[in-house]
Design an enzyme around this catalytic site. Structure first.
Site, PDB file in Angstrom:
ATOM      1  N   TYR A   5       0.855  -1.195   0.000  1.00  0.00           N
ATOM      2  CA  TYR A   5       0.000   0.000   0.000  1.00  0.00           C
ATOM      3  C   TYR A   5       0.884   1.235   0.000  1.00  0.00           C
ATOM      4  CZ  TYR A   5      -3.533   3.436   1.387  1.00  0.00           C
ATOM      5  OH  TYR A   5      -4.367   4.533   1.432  1.00  0.00           O
ATOM      6  N   ASP A  23       9.205   3.130   0.149  1.00  0.00           N
ATOM      7  CA  ASP A  23       8.094   3.734   0.854  1.00  0.00           C
ATOM      8  C   ASP A  23       8.254   3.384   2.335  1.00  0.00           C
ATOM      9  OD1 ASP A  23       5.797   4.546   2.034  1.00  0.00           O
ATOM     10  OD2 ASP A  23       4.429   3.643   0.574  1.00  0.00           O
ATOM     11  N   LYS A  48       3.552   9.460   8.659  1.00  0.00           N
ATOM     12  CA  LYS A  48       3.230   8.895   9.980  1.00  0.00           C
ATOM     13  C   LYS A  48       4.136   9.453  11.103  1.00  0.00           C
ATOM     14  CE  LYS A  48       0.418   5.364   8.132  1.00  0.00           C
ATOM     15  NZ  LYS A  48       0.474   4.481   6.988  1.00  0.00           N
TER      16      LYS A  48
HETATM   17  C1  LIG Z   1      -0.073   4.914   5.567  1.00  0.00           C
HETATM   18  C2  LIG Z   1       0.765   4.655   4.397  1.00  0.00           C
HETATM   19  C3  LIG Z   1       0.746   5.477   3.262  1.00  0.00           C
HETATM   20  C4  LIG Z   1      -0.253   6.596   3.104  1.00  0.00           C
HETATM   21  O1  LIG Z   1      -0.085   7.587   4.059  1.00  0.00           O
HETATM   22  P1  LIG Z   1      -1.335   8.568   4.370  1.00  0.00           P
HETATM   23  O2  LIG Z   1      -0.753   9.583   5.286  1.00  0.00           O
HETATM   24  O3  LIG Z   1      -2.389   7.704   4.972  1.00  0.00           O
HETATM   25  O4  LIG Z   1      -1.761   9.149   3.073  1.00  0.00           O
HETATM   26  C5  LIG Z   1       1.650   5.228   2.254  1.00  0.00           C
HETATM   27  N1  LIG Z   1       2.517   4.210   2.324  1.00  0.00           N
HETATM   28  C6  LIG Z   1       2.557   3.386   3.387  1.00  0.00           C
HETATM   29  C7  LIG Z   1       3.573   2.294   3.433  1.00  0.00           C
HETATM   30  C8  LIG Z   1       1.667   3.572   4.446  1.00  0.00           C
HETATM   31  O5  LIG Z   1       1.686   2.730   5.480  1.00  0.00           O
END
Ligand SMILES: *Cc1c(COP(=O)(O)O)cnc(C)c1O
Length: 428
Positions: free
Chosen positions: A145, A240, A268
């Site tokens: 994701y 990511d 985050k």
């Molecule tokens: C949470 C998350 C995102 C998206 O971040 P948001 O602040 O919710 O848009 C992207 N990549 C990873 C790996 C995530 O866990």
């Protein structure tokens, strides 16, 4: 059973105006059934709902709250910052301080740009990778994701996995066609995709430790293999680290595994509970970003002073020596005891853990990619989840999400949680 009268009433009210009564789908508990509690307050490891119920929180706002709820240093700094104004739409020194702190932890991020969410970070990194390589295709992993932008909402795990959608209506098929998807931990599949699309793949985007199909560790050599394939084919490697950054180690997964990506996405934890994301990497690539270069990306609230303040204070706390060792020891022991509880119960389940991230998969087979994660018994998970909630343990309401430990979880908290986990496994 807990009294949830007020939460029930609020959910019905919320559903009038907000689709599903929520602003992010997983909060609605659709995968596990029942009513989500409406929260009013968080302190340390605890959350408190509108009915006065108290929970030990293993969601931690889905990752940002590595210090727990309402950490005193962050809160004090925020209260001061508010008095100076909440947004200027102009440059501030806070952005430099924050950029230095991030760069010290992530030396691969020679230059970086702050945005307001992880989604924005990955979306912008993809645009930049396409511009830099003059190629259109992106390779991602099944169950990975990377936020909800169109190019990346293809076989995207997590909330999407929960609802069993391969991708989302509204994503044009022509966009999805520019995204190729390989199974996680499968280098031969990646190699085959590069062979089938010579000179066309701009970048591989990967969660170096997958945490949105539940927690799945990279197999030995997997990340190194991705580095080699991208280097030899002129594609970029994008890590990511929105979850893993400042979570697995101060320098994220790239420090832990010793792999240097071209671009990194953060979010985050670096917002300390406020909305922040960041992307950055090689100077020659980042120099293509507007206003220095032609790749456009902007944000009204980017680098927001409150968000920068919360991030700075959080990273300062995390830079103290011994923090990650403490978190690892706590998580390691918790993982061991979880396995003991599973064994005692006779339930078919296993724990995948990466530092303070962990998932109990309700399967007796190893989980190494999304296909093996999907073999989990989600009905058993739902029962387990309800057992925990009724015992005051707020666990992620989906089989395909990570549970988060924080520095605020005490040994006593974890003992209480383990007892509830044992009892909840016993009724499956
Ligand atoms: C949470 C998350 C995102 C998206 O971040 P948001 O602040 O919710 O848009 C992207 N990549 C990873 C790996 C995530 O866990």
């Amino acid at each position: 059973m807990k009294d949830m009268t007020n939460s029930r009433r609020l959910l019905i009210e919320a559903q009038q105006f907000l689709p599903g009564g929520v602003d992010s789908p997983v909060r609605a508990f659709k995968a596990v059934g029942g009513f989500p509690p409406f929260m009013v307050r968080g302190k340390g490891s605890r959350l408190f709902d509108v009915d006065g119920n108290e929970y030990i929180d293993f969601v931690c706002s889905w990752g940002p709250l590595i210090l727990g709820h309402s950490p005193p240093t962050v809160n004090a700094a925020l209260k001061k910052a508010v008095d100076n104004g909440t947004s200027f739409g102009a440059a501030t020194e806070l952005e430099i301080i924050m950029a230095r702190l991030v760069n010290r932890a992530f030396p691969s991020m020679e230059m970086l740009r702050f945005v307001s969410s992880g989604t924005e970070a990955t979306m912008s990194a993809i645009r930049l990778a396409r511009a830099f390589t003059n190629r259109d295709m992106i390779l991602k992993f099944d169950g990975g994701y990377h936020g909800h932008s169109d190019s990346l909402l293809v076989k995207a795990g997590s909330g999407v996995a929960t609802f069993g959608l391969p991708d989302s209506p509204g994503v044009p098929a022509s966009f999805a066609r520019e995204t190729v998807v390989a199974p996680y931990n499968n280098l031969p599949a990646v190699t085959a995709m590069f062979k089938a699309n010579p000179g066309r793949i701009a970048a591989i985007i990967v969660e170096p430790v997958a945490a949105n199909m539940g927690v799945v560790n990279p197999a030995p050599g997997f990340l190194k293999g991705l580095r080699d394939i991208t280097e030899s084919s002129g594609a970029l490697l994008i890590f990511d680290e929105v979850i893993s950054g400042f979570r697995l180690d101060f320098g994220g997964a790239q420090a832990l595994f010793g792999i240097k990506p071209d671009l990194t996405c953060l979010g985050k934890i670096i917002g300390g509970g406020l909305p922040v994301g960041a992307y950055g990497g090689r100077r020659d690539i980042m120099q293509m970003i507007s206003p220095l270069g032609p790749v456009y990306q902007a944000g009204t609230l980017s680098g927001n002073p409150l968000a920068m303040t919360a991030g700075i204070e959080t990273i300062k706390e995390l830079s103290q020596s011994g923090i990650y060792e403490e978190l690892e020891t706590k998580s390691y022991e918790f993982g061991l005891k979880l396995n003991e509880e599973i064994k005692k119960s006779g339930v078919k389940a296993r724990v995948n853990r990466a530092g303070s991230l962990l998932t109990i998969f309700f399967t007796d087979q190893p989980v190494t990619d999304y296909a093996s994660a999907r073999k989990s018994d989600t009905v058993a998970f739902a029962k387990f989840f309800q057992g925990l909630l009724s015992r005051g343990i707020y666990w992620p309401p989906s089989q395909f999400e990570a549970a988060f430990l924080s520095l605020a979880h005490t040994d006593a908290d974890l003992e209480i949680a383990l007892k509830a986990i044992g009892e909840s496994l016993a009724v499956i």
